[in-house]
Motif scaffolding. Structure first.
Motif, mmCIF file in Angstrom:
data_model
loop_
_atom_site.group_PDB
_atom_site.id
_atom_site.type_symbol
_atom_site.label_atom_id
_atom_site.label_comp_id
_atom_site.label_asym_id
_atom_site.label_seq_id
_atom_site.Cartn_x
_atom_site.Cartn_y
_atom_site.Cartn_z
ATOM 1 N N PHE A 267 0.811 -1.214 0.000
ATOM 2 C CA PHE A 267 0.000 0.000 0.000
ATOM 3 C C PHE A 267 0.847 1.269 0.000
ATOM 4 N N THR A 268 2.071 1.168 0.487
ATOM 5 C CA THR A 268 2.926 2.363 0.590
ATOM 6 C C THR A 268 3.936 2.456 -0.539
ATOM 7 N N ALA A 269 3.891 1.533 -1.483
ATOM 8 C CA ALA A 269 4.826 1.578 -2.604
ATOM 9 C C ALA A 269 4.678 2.898 -3.361
ATOM 10 N N ASN A 270 5.772 3.397 -3.879
ATOM 11 C CA ASN A 270 5.739 4.682 -4.588
ATOM 12 C C ASN A 270 4.774 4.654 -5.764
ATOM 13 N N GLU B 86 1.820 7.378 -6.046
ATOM 14 C CA GLU B 86 1.799 8.301 -7.177
ATOM 15 C C GLU B 86 0.538 8.134 -8.013
ATOM 16 N N TRP B 87 0.132 6.881 -8.225
ATOM 17 C CA TRP B 87 -1.057 6.652 -9.046
ATOM 18 C C TRP B 87 -2.308 7.189 -8.360
ATOM 19 N N VAL C 209 -4.905 10.355 -9.634
ATOM 20 C CA VAL C 209 -6.341 10.294 -9.911
ATOM 21 C C VAL C 209 -7.149 11.063 -8.859
ATOM 22 N N GLY C 210 -6.469 11.711 -7.909
ATOM 23 C CA GLY C 210 -7.148 12.574 -6.948
ATOM 24 C C GLY C 210 -7.635 11.892 -5.690
ATOM 25 N N VAL C 211 -7.060 10.747 -5.344
ATOM 26 C CA VAL C 211 -7.457 10.032 -4.126
ATOM 27 C C VAL C 211 -6.455 10.338 -3.018
ATOM 28 N N LYS C 212 -6.962 10.757 -1.858
ATOM 29 C CA LYS C 212 -6.111 11.043 -0.716
ATOM 30 C C LYS C 212 -5.935 9.769 0.114
ATOM 31 N N THR C 213 -4.713 9.498 0.526
ATOM 32 C CA THR C 213 -4.428 8.290 1.295
ATOM 33 C C THR C 213 -4.450 8.578 2.791
#
Length: 283
Positions: free
Chosen positions: A184-187, A191-192, A196-200
């Protein structure tokens, strides 16, 4: 007692006088229970549902009965449930939230559909001892399970492929919550999602309760299916898990939703999973 007094003194004591002496209301003495004739059928149905869904409590079984058209209140349901010796599943202990020193809470609460998604991994093994890794994705507001991906191995590329398909099908959520696993934390994932406008929303290490909605779902998933089935092959696991996911979304009553399923508008004509699991695998 009133009848005993009348029988002892024959015709010398009326029912009215016997009730007065014994302080027994006449309405209680003359009351006759109304048997609608459906008691036996109702009990048989309760036992059948409890057998098919062994981890459901009496409230969830009552919700299923009401969906089938039975007129039953919680008092009658509990009385019949206890009379038949049915056991209510033990509740899980409550978990506290993680709080900062200033009293603010870490967790972003969902406010509408597709506001906050969350995903996590569940591990299990097939009958031959080989590992199986499952990616579960849910909508925290509706409690709907969006996908369960089952493979021997899953990495960040598989996570991206699953999210890509879901974004096309349902649209893009505002937030997505997860732990700090490398998938889940991979770059590439960061970045993807940013593109697309999704906040983690990453939870604090060692604080699984911050991802409480997904952790709760994973607990039900393991309790109601994984702990009850022996998967001989990966294909069998995929069929049974997908079948359970559809039942969870469209049939299983959810207590937080007023005992309605998470996605009642997408109900399909499917048989209960407990009676068709083996048929689905064999076909």
């Amino acid at each position: 007692m009133v009848i005993h007094v009348q029988q002892t003194f024959s015709t010398l004591v009326s029912q009215r006088r016997a009730c007065k002496v014994l302080s027994q209301p006449r309405s209680t003495q003359r009351y006759c229970s109304e048997n609608t004739g459906d008691q036996d059928r109702l009990v048989q149905r309760i036992v059948a549902l409890a057998k098919d869904y062994g981890r459901y409590g009496y409230r969830r079984i009552m919700a299923l009965l009401r969906e089938e058209g039975w007129q039953i209140n919680h008092k009658r349901m509990l009385r019949l449930w206890r009379r038949e010796g049915l056991k209510v599943p033990a509740k899980q202990p409550k978990r506290k939230r993680l709080w900062f020193n200033d009293g603010s809470c870490v967790r972003q609460r969902p406010e509408y559909k597709d506001h906050v998604w969350s995903y996590d991994f569940v591990m299990n093994r097939s009958d031959d001892g080989r590992p199986m890794k499952m990616l579960t994705i849910i909508d925290e507001y509706t409690r709907e399970c969006l996908a369960i991906v089952v493979e021997r191995r899953l990495n960040s590329e598989d996570v991206l492929a699953t999210l890509y398909d879901l974004f096309i099908e349902r649209g893009v959520p505002e937030y997505i919550r997860s732990d700090n696993g490398s998938e889940f934390t991979a770059n590439a994932v960061r970045e993807w999602l940013s593109g697309v406008g999704v906040k983690t929303l990453y939870i604090e290490p060692g604080s699984p309760w911050e991802n409480g909605y997904n952790e709760s779902f994973n607990g039900k998933f393991r309790d109601e299916l994984l702990n009850c089935e022996i998967f001989e092959t990966l294909f069998e696991a995929k069929v049974l898990i997908e079948r359970w996911r559809k039942e969870y979304n469209t049939f299983r009553p959810h207590s937080a939703l007023g005992y309605l399923p998470p996605a009642p508008e997408t109900i399909e004509s499917i048989q209960p999973v407990s009676t068709t699991l083996q048929l689905a695998v064999l076909n």
